[in-house]
Design an enzyme around this catalytic site. Sequence first.
Site, PDB file in Angstrom:
ATOM      1  N   GLY A 280       1.018  -1.122  -0.052  1.00  0.00           N
ATOM      2  CA  GLY A 280      -0.079  -0.095  -0.052  1.00  0.00           C
ATOM      3  C   GLY A 280       0.668   1.305   0.106  1.00  0.00           C
ATOM      4  CB  CYS A 349     -10.807  23.577  19.057  1.00  0.00           C
ATOM      5  SG  CYS A 349     -11.791  25.077  18.088  1.00  0.00           S
ATOM      6  CD  GLU A 350      -8.660  17.128  19.335  1.00  0.00           C
ATOM      7  OE1 GLU A 350      -7.592  16.489  19.705  1.00  0.00           O
ATOM      8  OE2 GLU A 350      -9.727  16.687  19.067  1.00  0.00           O
ATOM      9  CE1 TYR A 378      -3.102   2.679   5.183  1.00  0.00           C
ATOM     10  CE2 TYR A 378      -0.796   3.169   4.671  1.00  0.00           C
ATOM     11  CZ  TYR A 378      -1.828   2.344   4.993  1.00  0.00           C
ATOM     12  OH  TYR A 378      -1.846   0.880   4.590  1.00  0.00           O
TER      13      TYR A 378
HETATM   14  C1  LIG Z   1      -2.787  -2.133   5.827  1.00  0.00           C
HETATM   15  C2  LIG Z   1      -2.409  -3.253   5.110  1.00  0.00           C
HETATM   16  C3  LIG Z   1      -1.547  -3.819   4.028  1.00  0.00           C
HETATM   17  C4  LIG Z   1      -1.012  -2.637   3.514  1.00  0.00           C
HETATM   18  O1  LIG Z   1       0.111  -2.031   4.397  1.00  0.00           O
HETATM   19  P1  LIG Z   1       1.105  -0.975   3.932  1.00  0.00           P
HETATM   20  O2  LIG Z   1       2.044  -0.850   5.097  1.00  0.00           O
HETATM   21  O3  LIG Z   1       0.427   0.240   3.272  1.00  0.00           O
HETATM   22  O4  LIG Z   1       1.991  -1.621   2.687  1.00  0.00           O
HETATM   23  C5  LIG Z   1      -1.468  -4.921   3.412  1.00  0.00           C
HETATM   24  N1  LIG Z   1      -2.312  -6.021   3.886  1.00  0.00           N
HETATM   25  C6  LIG Z   1      -3.163  -5.894   5.037  1.00  0.00           C
HETATM   26  C7  LIG Z   1      -4.009  -7.026   5.438  1.00  0.00           C
HETATM   27  C8  LIG Z   1      -3.445  -4.668   5.731  1.00  0.00           C
HETATM   28  O5  LIG Z   1      -4.347  -4.522   6.439  1.00  0.00           O
END
Ligand SMILES: *Cc1c(COP(=O)(O)O)cnc(C)c1O
Length: 424
Positions: A280, A349-350, A378
């Site tokens: 990801g 406001c934090e 993210y």
């Molecule tokens: C979040 C997640 C990913 C991706 O993680 P990255 O650190 O963004 O590569 C892959 N597999 C599962 C099951 C996840 O929950």
Amino acid sequence: MHHFTYRSGTLHAEDVSLETIAAEVGTPVYVYSAATITRHYEAFAGAMAGLDAHIFYAMKANPNLAVLKLLGGLGAGADTVSEGEIRKAMAAGIPTSRIVFSGVGKTEDELAFAVDAGIYQINVETAGELEALARVTAAKGRRQSVVFRINPDVGAGGHAKITTGSSDNKFGVSIEEAERLYAVAAGLPGVAVEGLAVHIGSQIRALHDLGAAFGRMRALTLRLREQGHRVSRLDLGGGLGIPYEMSEAVVHGADLIHSYAALVRNTFHGLDVELGFEPGRIIVGNAGLLLSRVIHLNKRAQKTFVVVDAAMNDLVRPAMYDAFHDIWTVRQAESDATRHDYDVVGPICETSDTFAEARRLPDLAPGDLVAFMTAGAYGAAMSSTYNSRRLVPEVLVKGGAYAVVRPRQSWEDLIGEDRIPDWV
Ligand SMILES: *Cc1c(COP(=O)(O)O)cnc(C)c1O
């Protein structure tokens, strides 16, 4: 490596000036580079060349439809964690034969949806989920491919809140439980167990923990085969980290992908299995930035706060994970320009609405544009309307072209979703 560079003193996303985007779309706004996303995907896929590798982009990192479509077009599948993500992946044209479904708390309705959609694989994380899936498939007279997500008791990652592979974490089944479930599933006609999955955390930048987890996967594969079970797939999850501080960029990026690929090749050599990957962050992380404008400077005796128009509702990583984001001024400062230690904060406001403390930056004034770098993963994905701020828009750049791939939420949508019962 990314495609955000200064040209004639102004920060550009590929060939588009961020001043243009700020003027035409407004701030705050996320800006993504298609060339960077493509480059990272191709670097990852290229490193796995020659292996029987399936790449399922972990779409929770950035689930914008345009990003999904771009990656789907490059051959990526999708790793999903909810019915909503399966629906979005399908809406972006990713074939269900390239969708996997992970997560510790899939409901029976979500499992039914996934089975009906005919997705490639469900990563089962509890005994209860296996039973629920068996009920669903029996009722439909269907058969679903699954793998068991094991918890190898090796946690890793850049922060305790994103570690998933320790036995203290909620994810997956123990190695012993996986062996037991394999035997149970042999008696369930609707469930075709294809193998195992693992995902031990996120923002992992040292490979020894992954190596330990992969070693346990290999040992378990051999043991299961001795017991007469079929293990034809190993899904190795995601989790590779990226440099958030640009000075580290030299030692990371492509090198990490290559060491990772070498680890995978060495560990699973000769096993004759299909390998799945769920990257990801490493695909989209540094392909995006959050562009924001300075509203005020608040000067105190000891420090100066720079108040920007982005806030923790737009980018929560600093507040939630103590994450570091490099901050670049859109106008390039001269190398000998005076610099100050600024606290860069949002309007919410934090006190946790703080992006950076005592950050050395060139002179800033109201109206100046700044970019929070490495915000493609993210970032928008975790945004909210906290403080009744409209959801942040997103822009995708490709070469000299750009498109708003998610407009700024309208005031009507912000307000109009609430309902007032007539007894109030
Ligand atoms: C979040 C997640 C990913 C991706 O993680 P990255 O650190 O963004 O590569 C892959 N597999 C599962 C099951 C996840 O929950």
